[in-house]
Motif scaffolding. Structure first.
Motif, PDB file in Angstrom:
ATOM      1  N   VAL A  29      40.946  34.963  50.374  1.00 38.23           N
ATOM      2  CA  VAL A  29      39.668  35.176  51.060  1.00 38.23           C
ATOM      3  C   VAL A  29      38.719  35.872  50.098  1.00 38.23           C
ATOM      4  CG1 VAL A  29      38.556  36.179  53.086  1.00 38.23           C
ATOM      5  CG2 VAL A  29      40.941  35.413  53.230  1.00 38.23           C
ATOM      6  N   THR A  30      37.583  35.237  49.807  1.00 40.63           N
ATOM      7  CA  THR A  30      36.712  35.786  48.779  1.00 40.63           C
ATOM      8  C   THR A  30      35.310  35.214  48.887  1.00 40.63           C
ATOM      9  OG1 THR A  30      36.568  36.173  46.390  1.00 40.63           O
ATOM     10  CG2 THR A  30      37.388  34.016  47.095  1.00 40.63           C
ATOM     11  N   TYR A  31      34.516  35.401  47.822  1.00 39.79           N
ATOM     12  CA  TYR A  31      33.188  34.793  47.697  1.00 39.79           C
ATOM     13  C   TYR A  31      33.125  34.115  46.329  1.00 39.79           C
ATOM     14  CZ  TYR A  31      33.109  39.724  46.305  1.00 39.79           C
ATOM     15  OH  TYR A  31      33.448  40.959  45.807  1.00 39.79           O
TER      16      TYR A  31
ATOM     17  N   PHE B  14      47.065  37.529  53.686  1.00 37.11           N
ATOM     18  CA  PHE B  14      45.741  37.353  53.110  1.00 37.11           C
ATOM     19  C   PHE B  14      45.655  38.074  51.769  1.00 37.11           C
ATOM     20  CE2 PHE B  14      44.783  37.164  57.745  1.00 37.11           C
ATOM     21  CZ  PHE B  14      44.260  35.872  57.785  1.00 37.11           C
ATOM     22  N   VAL B  15      45.075  37.394  50.793  1.00 36.00           N
ATOM     23  CA  VAL B  15      44.763  38.018  49.512  1.00 36.00           C
ATOM     24  C   VAL B  15      43.246  38.071  49.405  1.00 36.00           C
ATOM     25  CG1 VAL B  15      44.904  37.861  47.009  1.00 36.00           C
ATOM     26  CG2 VAL B  15      46.870  37.207  48.410  1.00 36.00           C
TER      27      VAL B  15
ATOM     28  N   TYR C  39      39.395  44.853  57.553  1.00 37.55           N
ATOM     29  CA  TYR C  39      40.518  44.064  58.056  1.00 37.55           C
ATOM     30  C   TYR C  39      41.827  44.556  57.460  1.00 37.55           C
ATOM     31  CZ  TYR C  39      42.905  40.171  60.223  1.00 37.55           C
ATOM     32  OH  TYR C  39      43.737  39.431  61.025  1.00 37.55           O
ATOM     33  N   THR C  40      41.791  44.959  56.217  1.00 32.63           N
ATOM     34  CA  THR C  40      43.003  45.476  55.575  1.00 32.63           C
ATOM     35  C   THR C  40      43.469  46.765  56.235  1.00 32.63           C
ATOM     36  OG1 THR C  40      42.443  44.462  53.450  1.00 32.63           O
ATOM     37  CG2 THR C  40      43.972  46.324  53.391  1.00 32.63           C
TER      38      THR C  40
ATOM     39  N   PHE D  68      46.383  42.108  50.987  1.00 33.10           N
ATOM     40  CA  PHE D  68      46.432  42.634  49.639  1.00 33.10           C
ATOM     41  C   PHE D  68      45.083  42.374  48.984  1.00 33.10           C
ATOM     42  CE2 PHE D  68      47.330  42.530  45.077  1.00 33.10           C
ATOM     43  CZ  PHE D  68      48.133  43.653  44.929  1.00 33.10           C
ATOM     44  N   THR D  69      44.557  43.365  48.263  1.00 36.80           N
ATOM     45  CA  THR D  69      43.251  43.236  47.630  1.00 36.80           C
ATOM     46  C   THR D  69      43.376  43.250  46.119  1.00 36.80           C
ATOM     47  OG1 THR D  69      42.138  44.323  49.491  1.00 36.80           O
ATOM     48  CG2 THR D  69      40.962  44.268  47.398  1.00 36.80           C
ATOM     49  N   THR D  70      42.698  42.315  45.476  1.00 37.94           N
ATOM     50  CA  THR D  70      42.646  42.255  44.027  1.00 37.94           C
ATOM     51  C   THR D  70      41.188  42.325  43.579  1.00 37.94           C
ATOM     52  OG1 THR D  70      42.442  39.836  43.940  1.00 37.94           O
ATOM     53  CG2 THR D  70      44.663  40.756  43.971  1.00 37.94           C
ATOM     54  N   LYS D  71      40.977  42.633  42.302  1.00 32.00           N
ATOM     55  CA  LYS D  71      39.620  42.681  41.769  1.00 32.00           C
ATOM     56  C   LYS D  71      39.581  42.025  40.397  1.00 32.00           C
ATOM     57  CE  LYS D  71      35.530  45.572  41.539  1.00 32.00           C
ATOM     58  NZ  LYS D  71      34.933  46.896  41.810  1.00 32.00           N
TER      59      LYS D  71
END
Length: 229
Positions: free
Chosen positions: A20-22, A142-143, A180-181, A189-192
């Motif tokens: 899930v991103t832009y 979800f990532v 949401y996290t 899980f969130t990545t950058k």
């Protein structure tokens, strides 16, 4: 919203994962890293087609909510809506999406896709959309993939968009991802981009989250590969 934990025979054996991103966030690299995991099958974008099924689901639920009288007569404005099993008919639509859009190969452990338009459903509906996915796609994870707004604004088509519009989009999405996290820490899980650009070691956390071994050689090859788009 309780997830449906039953797995059809033509579904991946261990569930789903969604990026899930832009746009211009490094999500294609993330897609490639997940795709490289043993038994994973991760599609690219589909123009948020899944949102149409979400709209379908919400519309039927709203129609039943508006029908306050049981057994509406044939001359009634909501005649027949009470007979619709909303979850069952939505399940059929989701099954079609999995079989004919994702086209999951036999033997797949985890399947999913990346999409840069999840947030197009709107701020108020975003969490409900992800809850819908959890409900109808068993064992979902979800990532969330982020990137600094300044970097986004200088990449690809965003260069032609007003900087402050890009900044607002990134800040809004990042807040939605964080909210949401916090509410669903076990499946998020969130990545950058700035962390994993040129740094395969940054994917150790993702591998641990997915319960997969960290293959530095394989991931380094992906990170070092220059994408043409």
């Amino acid at each position: 919203m309780e997830p449906d934990t039953d797995l059809r025979s033509d579904y991946p054996s261990e569930g789903f994962v969604f990026i899930v991103t832009y746009g211009r966030s490094g999500s294609t690299v993330m897609q490639s890293v997940l795709q490289a995991m043993d038994g994973y099958f991760i599609r690219g974008e589909n123009n948020n087609a899944l949102a149409a099924i979400f709209d379908f689901y919400e519309a039927l639920n709203a129609a039943q909510t508006k029908n306050t009288k049981p057994n509406p007569p044939p001359h009634g404005p909501w005649y027949g809506i009470d007979e619709v099993d909303v979850d069952a008919v939505t399940r059929k639509a989701v099954d079609l999406f999995v079989s004919d859009v994702l086209k999951v190969p036999v033997g797949t452990r985890k399947a999913g896709f990346k999409e840069i338009r999840f947030h197009d459903v709107g701020v108020e509906r975003f969490s409900h959309f992800l809850d819908f996915i959890v409900k109808f796609f068993p064992n979902t994870k979800f990532v969330f993939n982020k990137r600094d707004a300044d970097g986004v604004s200088k990449s690809g088509w965003w260069r032609d968009v007003d900087y402050y519009d890009v900044l607002d989009m990134v800040e809004t999405c990042d807040q939605l991802f964080d909210d949401y996290t916090r509410a669903n820490p076990d499946i998020c899980f969130t990545t950058k981009y700035e962390d994993f650009k040129g740094n395969p070691d940054a994917f150790r956390g993702l591998c641990a989250f997915m319960g997969e071994p960290f293959d530095e050689v394989k991931i380094k090859a992906i990170v070092d590969h220059k994408l043409k788009h």
